[in-house]
Design a protein around this motif. Structure first.
Motif, mmCIF file in Angstrom:
data_model
loop_
_atom_site.group_PDB
_atom_site.id
_atom_site.type_symbol
_atom_site.label_atom_id
_atom_site.label_comp_id
_atom_site.label_asym_id
_atom_site.label_seq_id
_atom_site.Cartn_x
_atom_site.Cartn_y
_atom_site.Cartn_z
ATOM 1 N N ASP A 111 0.792 -0.862 -0.385
ATOM 2 C CA ASP A 111 0.027 -0.053 0.273
ATOM 3 C C ASP A 111 1.197 1.295 -0.058
ATOM 4 N N PHE A 112 2.066 1.678 0.821
ATOM 5 C CA PHE A 112 2.943 2.281 0.790
ATOM 6 C C PHE A 112 4.190 1.517 0.910
ATOM 7 N N ARG A 113 5.010 2.634 -0.180
ATOM 8 C CA ARG A 113 6.785 2.195 -0.240
ATOM 9 C C ARG A 113 8.151 2.908 0.080
ATOM 10 N N ASN A 114 9.341 3.381 0.908
ATOM 11 C CA ASN A 114 9.662 3.889 1.372
ATOM 12 C C ASN A 114 10.554 3.492 0.862
ATOM 13 N N VAL A 115 11.564 4.050 -0.242
ATOM 14 C CA VAL A 115 13.032 3.690 -0.727
ATOM 15 C C VAL A 115 13.953 4.960 0.200
ATOM 16 N N TYR A 116 15.170 3.987 -0.228
ATOM 17 C CA TYR A 116 15.908 4.775 1.209
ATOM 18 C C TYR A 116 17.297 5.087 1.358
ATOM 19 N N ALA A 117 17.602 4.434 0.086
ATOM 20 C CA ALA A 117 18.866 4.503 -1.060
ATOM 21 C C ALA A 117 18.877 4.745 -2.380
#
Length: 185
Positions: A111-117
């Motif tokens: 539902d949500f995506r967080n990409v860190y690098a």
């Protein structure tokens, strides 16, 4: 009785080499998924909505994602799946095609995506763990107490004052073994 708020749970855990290996049909993983689904059911009894974060790594994270997706299908509208992605090439070096395929499925179904690098580094993994843990109200830790990435994540959660529920791989293994015995559970 449920509350109107959303409750946020994240999970950190060991990779397959510290668990039951890479065969996700192993009884250990079946038992772990059952435990995690029970935890989600318990959360839903207390909260109207759960926001559940997975770091998408092989091992405990994969089983957590499986539990999240199964329970989200069972309880539509009550669970949000957050894919915490250290880097979009996270699965590119994994040897098993099925694992890579499931990684892509997780990303697509989140539902949500967080990409860190933008590229892999140990720092990207740390940023993912910290970003995933900061908003959590509970951290599940499939952890044997050893040092390493899972241990670092647990210590970070402790410093943030986030409650931790530890799931011992040894206890899961014993339960999985007893389920295979002729007398059952």
């Amino acid at each position: 009785m449920t509350t109107d708020e959303t409750f946020h749970i994240a999970l950190t855990g060991h990779r397959p080499n510290k668990l039951a290996g890479y065969d996700l049909t192993h009884p250990f993983y079946v038992e772990l998924q059952a435990w995690l689904e029970h935890i989600i059911t318990t959360g839903l009894a207390q909260h109207r909505h759960l926001r559940l974060s997975s770091g998408l790594a092989l091992g405990a994270d994969t089983i957590w994602s499986r539990a999240i997706l199964a329970m989200r299908d069972r309880f539509p509208g009550r669970i949000s799946f957050v894919a915490e992605i250290p880097v979009m090439t996270q699965a590119s070096q994994w040897p098993a095609a099925a694992d890579v395929e499931f990684w892509h499925e997780q990303v697509a179904r989140a539902d949500f995506r967080n990409v860190y690098a933008d590229e892999y580094s140990p720092r990207a993994m740390q940023l993912r763990n910290e970003g995933m843990i900061r908003p959590a109200q509970l951290l599940l830790a499939v952890w044997d107490g050893s040092s390493g990435g899972t241990g670092h994540a647990v210590r970070f959660a402790e410093k943030q004052g986030i409650p931790i529920f530890q799931i011992s791989p040894t206890v899961v293994s014993r339960r999985a073994s007893s389920a295979l015995s002729p007398s059952g559970r």
